[in-house]
Design a protein around this motif. Structure first.
Motif, short mmCIF file in Angstrom:
data_model
loop_
_atom_site.label_atom_id
_atom_site.label_comp_id
_atom_site.label_asym_id
_atom_site.label_seq_id
_atom_site.Cartn_x
_atom_site.Cartn_y
_atom_site.Cartn_z
N SER A 176 62.04 52.91 -19.47
CA SER A 176 60.90 53.19 -18.59
C SER A 176 59.64 52.42 -18.98
N ALA A 177 59.53 52.02 -20.23
CA ALA A 177 58.36 51.24 -20.64
C ALA A 177 58.50 49.77 -20.27
N LEU A 178 59.69 49.39 -19.82
CA LEU A 178 59.95 47.98 -19.49
C LEU A 178 60.08 47.74 -18.00
N ARG A 179 60.03 48.80 -17.21
CA ARG A 179 60.23 48.64 -15.78
C ARG A 179 59.15 47.74 -15.18
N THR A 229 65.01 59.76 -15.63
CA THR A 229 63.80 59.61 -14.83
C THR A 229 62.67 60.53 -15.30
N ASP A 230 62.95 61.37 -16.29
CA ASP A 230 61.91 62.24 -16.83
C ASP A 230 62.30 62.67 -18.24
N ALA A 231 61.42 63.43 -18.88
CA ALA A 231 61.67 63.86 -20.26
C ALA A 231 62.89 64.75 -20.37
N ALA A 232 63.11 65.61 -19.38
CA ALA A 232 64.25 66.53 -19.42
C ALA A 232 65.57 65.76 -19.44
N GLN A 233 65.67 64.71 -18.65
CA GLN A 233 66.89 63.92 -18.64
C GLN A 233 67.05 63.11 -19.94
N LEU A 234 65.94 62.68 -20.50
CA LEU A 234 66.00 61.99 -21.79
C LEU A 234 66.49 62.94 -22.88
N VAL A 235 65.99 64.16 -22.87
CA VAL A 235 66.44 65.18 -23.82
C VAL A 235 67.93 65.45 -23.64
N ALA A 236 68.37 65.60 -22.41
CA ALA A 236 69.78 65.87 -22.15
C ALA A 236 70.66 64.74 -22.66
N ASP A 276 58.60 55.35 -21.64
CA ASP A 276 57.24 55.77 -21.34
C ASP A 276 56.71 56.64 -22.49
N PRO A 277 55.54 56.32 -23.06
CA PRO A 277 55.06 57.06 -24.24
C PRO A 277 54.93 58.57 -24.02
N GLY A 278 54.38 58.97 -22.88
CA GLY A 278 54.24 60.40 -22.62
C GLY A 278 55.59 61.08 -22.51
N ARG A 279 56.52 60.42 -21.85
CA ARG A 279 57.87 60.97 -21.72
C ARG A 279 58.55 61.08 -23.08
N THR A 280 58.35 60.05 -23.89
CA THR A 280 58.95 60.05 -25.22
C THR A 280 58.43 61.19 -26.08
N ARG A 281 57.11 61.39 -26.06
CA ARG A 281 56.51 62.46 -26.86
C ARG A 281 57.00 63.83 -26.39
N GLY A 324 65.84 72.27 -32.50
CA GLY A 324 66.58 72.09 -33.75
C GLY A 324 67.61 70.99 -33.69
N ALA A 325 67.35 69.97 -32.91
CA ALA A 325 68.29 68.86 -32.78
C ALA A 325 68.23 67.96 -34.01
N ARG A 326 69.05 66.94 -34.02
CA ARG A 326 69.05 65.93 -35.07
C ARG A 326 67.66 65.30 -35.17
N PRO A 327 67.30 64.73 -36.33
CA PRO A 327 65.98 64.14 -36.49
C PRO A 327 65.73 63.04 -35.45
N VAL A 328 64.55 63.08 -34.84
CA VAL A 328 64.18 62.12 -33.80
C VAL A 328 62.84 61.51 -34.15
N VAL A 329 62.80 60.18 -34.21
CA VAL A 329 61.57 59.44 -34.43
C VAL A 329 61.35 58.54 -33.22
N THR A 330 60.11 58.18 -32.94
CA THR A 330 59.82 57.31 -31.82
C THR A 330 59.23 55.98 -32.32
N ASP A 331 59.26 54.98 -31.44
CA ASP A 331 58.64 53.72 -31.81
C ASP A 331 57.13 53.89 -32.00
N GLN A 332 56.54 54.87 -31.32
CA GLN A 332 55.11 55.16 -31.54
C GLN A 332 54.86 55.67 -32.95
N ASP A 333 55.76 56.52 -33.45
CA ASP A 333 55.64 57.03 -34.81
C ASP A 333 55.71 55.87 -35.81
N ALA A 334 56.66 54.97 -35.59
CA ALA A 334 56.83 53.84 -36.50
C ALA A 334 55.59 52.95 -36.49
#
Length: 282
Positions: free
Chosen positions: A24-27, A60-67, A85-90, A100-110
């Motif tokens: 989504s950040a590249l669209r 297309t949204d955060a919920a689908q990314l989570v799924a 998309d940064p907001g969607r990622t956060r 309680g999912a597996r550890p998740v880091v974002t490119d923004q965190d890095a």
């Protein structure tokens, strides 16, 4: 969902890391999302020397990314969310942490880790330090661009922190805000030409271009998570540990591949120690 594999040699780690994106950040950029994510995964796998697989999601949204992240196989031990998309990622990261999912880091965190390390290195180079020694005021211009950066800077000892955003320019021009500051982190390109003169007078200026160790931070975190299951979660303390590891190495630009791999392993070792300390005290 599409995925690929990059399988370098492994050591004490188990499972594999997923580099996940919905593009989504590249669209609108005209680039092929699959190719970008595959290349990034290959690069991180080369740095960390652990299996890293690219995963592209049709979200297309955060919920689908989570799924999509939750649908990953059980042996996917850590996740990097990138080129989304940064907001969607956060929002997705927050939901995954709460579940309680597996550890998740974002490119923004890095990026935030790398910028904190750059500031720590620059402060040390100017004869000032955070924490035990005194450090002057730091201005974070564009604080809303990287919300994780402000708490990370505070954790690193930069307590005198001023946050500024372009929306503030009408009543608080950036030139006035940075007057007398020891350092400015400019995330929005808000510093005009006069900043060069301020820099010559001793003001430290850090920009997004100084986040060149971000891939090392991301790769090191992923490898550390694959080493340790209990205690392995990503938070400000984790990111601070990673930033200190990078800053201690004193890496300057350009960073050779060998140096980048060494930085990655330094982050891995420091964060692994943190995770194991958590495990032993829990």
């Amino acid at each position: 969902m599409t995925s690929g594999k990059h399988e370098p040699g492994t050591g004490e780690e188990s499972g594999w890391a997923a580099v996940v994106s919905d593009g989504s950040a590249l669209r609108g950029s005209g680039v092929a999302v699959d190719l970008i994510v595959q290349e990034f995964a290959r690069h991180l796998g080369g740095l960390a020397q652990v299996p890293v697989r690219p995963v592209t999601l049709d979200a297309t949204d955060a919920a689908q990314l989570v799924a999509g992240v939750r649908a990953l196989p059980p042996d996917a031990g850590a996740v990097l969310l990138t080129h989304a998309d940064p907001g969607r990622t956060r929002a997705a990261q927050k939901e995954l942490r709460a579940g309680g999912a597996r550890p998740v880091v974002t490119d923004q965190d890095a990026t935030a880790i790398a910028l904190t390390a750059a500031l720590l290195g620059a402060v040390t180079g100017h004869g000032r330090r955070s924490g035990g020694l005194q450090c002057g005021r730091v201005v974070l211009a564009g604080a809303r661009e990287l919300p994780i950066l402000a708490p990370l800077l505070v954790a690193a000892g930069f307590a005198d922190l001023t946050l500024w955003n372009p929306a503030d320019a009408g009543r608080l021009p950036l030139r006035n805000v940075v007057s007398g500051a020891h350092a400015v982190l400019d995330l929005v390109g808000g510093l005009p030409g006069w900043a060069a003169a301020e820099h010559d007078l001793g003001m430290i200026v850090i920009t997004r271009g100084d986040a060149y160790t971000a891939p090392c931070a991301a790769a090191g975190l992923l490898r550390a998570a694959l080493r340790t299951s209990a205690g392995a979660w990503f938070d400000v303390e984790t990111y601070h540990t990673a930033a200190l590891a990078l800053a201690a190495a004193g890496a300057g630009w350009p960073v050779s591949h060998g140096k980048a791999r060494a930085l990655t392993h330094r982050v891995t070792d420091s964060v692994t120690q943190l995770f194991r300390t958590r495990q032993n005290t829990s």
